[in-house]
Scaffold this active site. Structure first.
Site, PDB file in Angstrom:
ATOM      1  N   MET A 202      -3.320  -3.081 -24.757  1.00  0.00           N
ATOM      2  CA  MET A 202      -3.553  -1.678 -24.372  1.00  0.00           C
ATOM      3  C   MET A 202      -3.957  -1.555 -22.906  1.00  0.00           C
ATOM      4  O   MET A 202      -3.557  -0.628 -22.214  1.00  0.00           O
ATOM      5  CB  MET A 202      -4.645  -1.065 -25.257  1.00  0.00           C
ATOM      6  CG  MET A 202      -4.223  -0.831 -26.687  1.00  0.00           C
ATOM      7  SD  MET A 202      -5.596  -0.365 -27.735  1.00  0.00           S
ATOM      8  CE  MET A 202      -5.889   1.326 -27.243  1.00  0.00           C
ATOM      9  N   LYS A 281       2.436   3.682 -33.418  1.00  0.00           N
ATOM     10  CA  LYS A 281       3.110   4.340 -32.285  1.00  0.00           C
ATOM     11  C   LYS A 281       3.098   3.390 -31.091  1.00  0.00           C
ATOM     12  O   LYS A 281       2.046   2.925 -30.672  1.00  0.00           O
ATOM     13  CB  LYS A 281       2.384   5.646 -31.943  1.00  0.00           C
ATOM     14  CG  LYS A 281       2.801   6.278 -30.613  1.00  0.00           C
ATOM     15  CD  LYS A 281       2.078   7.600 -30.338  1.00  0.00           C
ATOM     16  CE  LYS A 281       2.330   8.120 -28.933  1.00  0.00           C
ATOM     17  NZ  LYS A 281       1.612   9.380 -28.634  1.00  0.00           N
ATOM     18  N   ASP A 286       3.388   6.943 -21.527  1.00  0.00           N
ATOM     19  CA  ASP A 286       3.683   8.335 -21.857  1.00  0.00           C
ATOM     20  C   ASP A 286       3.441   9.221 -20.634  1.00  0.00           C
ATOM     21  O   ASP A 286       2.306   9.621 -20.361  1.00  0.00           O
ATOM     22  CB  ASP A 286       2.797   8.788 -23.036  1.00  0.00           C
ATOM     23  CG  ASP A 286       3.082  10.241 -23.438  1.00  0.00           C
ATOM     24  OD1 ASP A 286       4.087  10.805 -22.956  1.00  0.00           O
ATOM     25  OD2 ASP A 286       2.301  10.781 -24.248  1.00  0.00           O
ATOM     26  N   SER A 291       8.337  17.576 -20.026  1.00  0.00           N
ATOM     27  CA  SER A 291       7.060  18.324 -20.112  1.00  0.00           C
ATOM     28  C   SER A 291       5.977  17.421 -19.503  1.00  0.00           C
ATOM     29  O   SER A 291       5.032  16.984 -20.169  1.00  0.00           O
ATOM     30  CB  SER A 291       6.714  18.631 -21.561  1.00  0.00           C
ATOM     31  OG  SER A 291       7.823  19.145 -22.268  1.00  0.00           O
ATOM     32  N   LYS A 293       3.095  15.343 -17.780  1.00  0.00           N
ATOM     33  CA  LYS A 293       1.630  15.459 -17.831  1.00  0.00           C
ATOM     34  C   LYS A 293       1.083  15.667 -16.425  1.00  0.00           C
ATOM     35  O   LYS A 293       1.700  15.223 -15.454  1.00  0.00           O
ATOM     36  CB  LYS A 293       1.033  14.153 -18.378  1.00  0.00           C
ATOM     37  CG  LYS A 293       1.172  13.962 -19.862  1.00  0.00           C
ATOM     38  CD  LYS A 293       0.497  12.670 -20.298  1.00  0.00           C
ATOM     39  CE  LYS A 293       0.645  12.449 -21.791  1.00  0.00           C
ATOM     40  NZ  LYS A 293      -0.036  13.445 -22.627  1.00  0.00           N
ATOM     41  N   ARG A 302      -0.856   4.228 -20.311  1.00  0.00           N
ATOM     42  CA  ARG A 302      -0.338   2.881 -20.563  1.00  0.00           C
ATOM     43  C   ARG A 302      -0.821   2.381 -21.928  1.00  0.00           C
ATOM     44  O   ARG A 302      -0.262   1.424 -22.482  1.00  0.00           O
ATOM     45  CB  ARG A 302      -0.800   1.918 -19.465  1.00  0.00           C
ATOM     46  CG  ARG A 302      -2.307   1.630 -19.440  1.00  0.00           C
ATOM     47  CD  ARG A 302      -2.675   0.739 -18.269  1.00  0.00           C
ATOM     48  NE  ARG A 302      -4.078   0.362 -18.249  1.00  0.00           N
ATOM     49  CZ  ARG A 302      -5.059   1.131 -17.788  1.00  0.00           C
ATOM     50  NH1 ARG A 302      -4.796   2.327 -17.296  1.00  0.00           N
ATOM     51  NH2 ARG A 302      -6.317   0.714 -17.806  1.00  0.00           N
ATOM     52  N   ASP A 304      -0.800   4.180 -24.633  1.00  0.00           N
ATOM     53  CA  ASP A 304      -0.238   5.028 -25.682  1.00  0.00           C
ATOM     54  C   ASP A 304       0.522   4.204 -26.732  1.00  0.00           C
ATOM     55  O   ASP A 304       1.147   4.755 -27.629  1.00  0.00           O
ATOM     56  CB  ASP A 304       0.645   6.116 -25.043  1.00  0.00           C
ATOM     57  CG  ASP A 304       0.727   7.373 -25.898  1.00  0.00           C
ATOM     58  OD1 ASP A 304      -0.187   7.599 -26.717  1.00  0.00           O
ATOM     59  OD2 ASP A 304       1.719   8.116 -25.755  1.00  0.00           O
ATOM     60  N   ASP A 363       6.297  16.090 -24.539  1.00  0.00           N
ATOM     61  CA  ASP A 363       5.065  15.292 -24.540  1.00  0.00           C
ATOM     62  C   ASP A 363       4.543  15.059 -25.965  1.00  0.00           C
ATOM     63  O   ASP A 363       3.650  14.234 -26.169  1.00  0.00           O
ATOM     64  CB  ASP A 363       4.002  15.990 -23.672  1.00  0.00           C
ATOM     65  CG  ASP A 363       2.869  15.068 -23.292  1.00  0.00           C
ATOM     66  OD1 ASP A 363       3.007  13.840 -23.507  1.00  0.00           O
ATOM     67  OD2 ASP A 363       1.839  15.560 -22.779  1.00  0.00           O
ATOM     68  N   GLU A 365       5.802  13.308 -28.228  1.00  0.00           N
ATOM     69  CA  GLU A 365       6.836  12.313 -28.523  1.00  0.00           C
ATOM     70  C   GLU A 365       6.417  11.339 -29.611  1.00  0.00           C
ATOM     71  O   GLU A 365       7.272  10.746 -30.276  1.00  0.00           O
ATOM     72  CB  GLU A 365       7.197  11.534 -27.240  1.00  0.00           C
ATOM     73  CG  GLU A 365       6.277  10.365 -26.868  1.00  0.00           C
ATOM     74  CD  GLU A 365       4.833  10.760 -26.610  1.00  0.00           C
ATOM     75  OE1 GLU A 365       4.586  11.953 -26.311  1.00  0.00           O
ATOM     76  OE2 GLU A 365       3.933   9.907 -26.715  1.00  0.00           O
ATOM     77  N   ARG A 367       5.039  11.771 -32.522  1.00  0.00           N
ATOM     78  CA  ARG A 367       5.454  12.170 -33.871  1.00  0.00           C
ATOM     79  C   ARG A 367       6.958  11.954 -34.073  1.00  0.00           C
ATOM     80  O   ARG A 367       7.414  11.763 -35.193  1.00  0.00           O
ATOM     81  CB  ARG A 367       5.014  13.621 -34.136  1.00  0.00           C
ATOM     82  CG  ARG A 367       5.627  14.636 -33.248  1.00  0.00           C
ATOM     83  CD  ARG A 367       4.862  15.967 -33.239  1.00  0.00           C
ATOM     84  NE  ARG A 367       3.637  15.901 -32.432  1.00  0.00           N
ATOM     85  CZ  ARG A 367       2.781  16.914 -32.298  1.00  0.00           C
ATOM     86  NH1 ARG A 367       2.975  18.047 -32.941  1.00  0.00           N
ATOM     87  NH2 ARG A 367       1.705  16.791 -31.546  1.00  0.00           N
TER      88      ARG A 367
END
Ligand code: BES
Ligand code: ZN
Ligand code: ZN
Length: 517
Positions: A202, A281, A286, A291, A293, A302, A304, A363, A365, A367
């Site tokens: 992560m 996920k 991200d 859209s 951020k 990083r 995500d 954004d 994404e 789901r």
């Protein structure tokens, strides 16, 4: 020999001696042994203390010097406080004494965790860090009556992501001291190392932890266990064959190829046992896509892929622990980037189960990639499906970093996740899956579903309601881990950075499930 040359010879000899002294002490410096010992607050007497068994035996070995020093060096050590004594024992030049709070604190009903275990983790983590900062590489650790919690505190507390720095922290391998609970200690080491693996993935920058690099890292970790584990790194062609249109709609905005990582662990003696399905996920970065951020704090995205990191780390740990259970881990891995090929707000995509989705916000994404992964998870007739995802900022607004939000269609599964979290201290809290939220995601102008709710309120709940549209299994839980993704100073036994939460809770959950028929 003249007076001058004699003087010079003497000076040189002295210098050589001095050098020898320095290099000898440098050696000692690196080889010094440290010891971390616990003390309890005395029941009914805040000015006094009780030593743990290990602390008492060291105190006996030095004729009561430890308790004498504790008395004269300041007030009785409260929970979270610590002190270092030097030269107390010839085997241990540095002894860190840490305050454990009250003995036998046990489970706290309102806090939903075992306070005694949490106190041990926090105290031993602080003690190990003190010695690490003194560059002591060999540290022995008092089990404090719970060798597993002690090992977890030590391993988690010592972790620092300094892979990319020139100056690194001293590498410390903690050892068990004064206890014969080797099994508990080793279990704690594996639990702690599992969470640290998730932290490593992560925290790593997105230019290094790409979908391919993530999959390769996990494959490498599992390589020693190839007789019980299979790793599939499914490429883009496979993802297309599977008709994972929602996943592909996210990955297509990036130059970095997607990977669908699929791990099979056959740990159960019963080869036909239905597997536990873990889904994470895996957005390795991200940006929000079209859209986009806002730039402030975007670097945190990083992490995500925290869902993928925690579930893959859980599987790696289950394998290392040889848990008698079958587990399948799935991680849809890709980047969410803006480009000429990226999805646009208003686009409609088709998921693996045929449902159409209007992508009003690129954004949202997580789901989308999870929708396809959840459909695929059902093909294995699982015992239960648990997915983890840094899914919504709204989850962080709701619970902050106190607990992971759990949305579940199963009381059976919720109970087990909750019980596991009380033991690990990495808490979960149940959230609702009302039709109220489902109505908001099925309200779409063009398709069966909209990837954002019609109202901005309850964002974590509408995201969960969206995922439920891809679930038919009776035992499913969605863990929204966005709020627990990072640690500032809330969890005392984790340094600042990406947390790797709730890996230990998932491991404990799997370990308990393995004990059930
Ligand atoms: N990855 C984010 C959620 C997130 C935010 C995780 C902060 C960790 C910390 C997710 O993909 C996202 O951007 N969600 C949107 C959804 C919204 C557009 C409906 C959000 O939460 O704002
Ligand atoms: Zn997003
Ligand atoms: Zn995201």
């Amino acid at each position: 020999m003249t007076m001058f040359t004699l003087k010079r010879a003497l000076l040189t000899a002295a210098r050589i001696k001095q050098c020898r002294f320095f290099s000898a002490s440098q050696n000692n410096w690196n080889n010094r042994k440290g010891l971390v010992l616990g003390v309890y607050e005395k029941e009914g007497d805040t000015d006094s203390f009780d030593l743990t068994t290990a602390a008492r035996s060291l105190d006996d070995a030095v004729s009561g010097k430890l308790s004498a020093l504790l008395k004269i060096s300041g007030p009785a050590l409260k929970k979270g406080k610590n002190r270092i004594f030097y030269g107390l024992h010839e085997d241990f030049p540095c002894v860190a004494v840490v305050g454990l709070g009250k003995n036998n604190a046990g489970v706290c009903g309102s806090e939903n965790w075992d306070t005694g275990k949490e106190n041990i983790r926090a105290a031993l983590s602080a003690g190990c860090r003190l010695l690490q900062d003194l560059e002591v590489s060999h540290v022995e650790v008092d089990a404090c009556g719970d060798a597993q919690a002690a090992a977890e505190g030590a391993v988690l507390g010592l972790f620092q992501y300094d892979l990319l720095k020139t100056k690194k922290k001293t590498k410390v391998t903690p050892q068990l001291h004064g206890s014969d609970d080797v099994a508990g200690w080793e279990k704690g080491i594996l639990y702690g190392e599992g969470q640290n693996l998730a932290r490593l993935l992560m925290e790593g920058p997105a230019n290094l932890i790409t979908p391919t690099a993530f999959a390769d890292t996990i494959e490498e970790k599992l390589a020693p266990y190839s007789e019980r584990v299979t790793v599939h790194k499914r490429p883009q062609g496979w993802i297309e064959e599977q008709q994972m249109g929602a996943f592909l709609s996210v990955s297509k905005g990036s130059e970095e190829p997607p990977v669908f990582l699929e791990l099979h662990y056959n740990g159960s003696p019963d080869k036909t046992q239905a597997p536990l399905l873990l889904v994470g996920k895996g957005i390795t970065f991200d940006s929000g896509g079209i859209s986009l951020k806002p730039p402030s704090g975007m670097d945190a995205m990083r992490a995500d892929m925290g869902g993928a990191a925690t579930v893959c780390a859980t599987l790696v740990t289950a394998v290392a622990l040889k848990l008698p259970i079958n587990i399948i881990g799935l991680a849809p891995l890709c980047e969410n980037m803006p480009s000429g090929k990226a999805s646009k707000p208003g686009d409609v995509v088709t998921a693996k189960n045929g449902k159409t989705i209007q992508v009003d916000n690129t954004d949202a994404e997580g789901r989308l990639v999870l929708a396809d992964a959840l459909c695929y998870a059902h093909t294995f007739s699982p015992r239960a499906i648990v997915n983890a995802a840094t899914l919504t900022g709204a989850m962080d607004v709701a619970l902050g970093s106190a607990a992971t939000g759990v949305f579940s269609n199963s009381d059976w599964l919720w109970e087990r996740l909750h019980q596991a979290s009380v033991v690990t201290g990495d808490r979960v809290w149940r959230m609702p899956l009302f039709q109220h939220y489902t109505r908001q995601v099925t309200d779409s102008q063009l398709a069966d579903l909209n990837n954002v709710g019609s109202s901005r309120s309850g964002g974590a709940c509408t995201a969960a309601a969206f995922l439920r549209e891809f679930v038919t299994a009776p035992h499913w839980a969605h863990l929204d881990i966005a709020g627990v993704m990072g640690n500032k100073d809330e969890v005392p036994y984790l340094r600042k950075g990406m947390s790797g939460r709730p890996t230990r809770t998932l491991v404990e959950f799997a370990a308990r499930l393995a004990q059930e028929a």
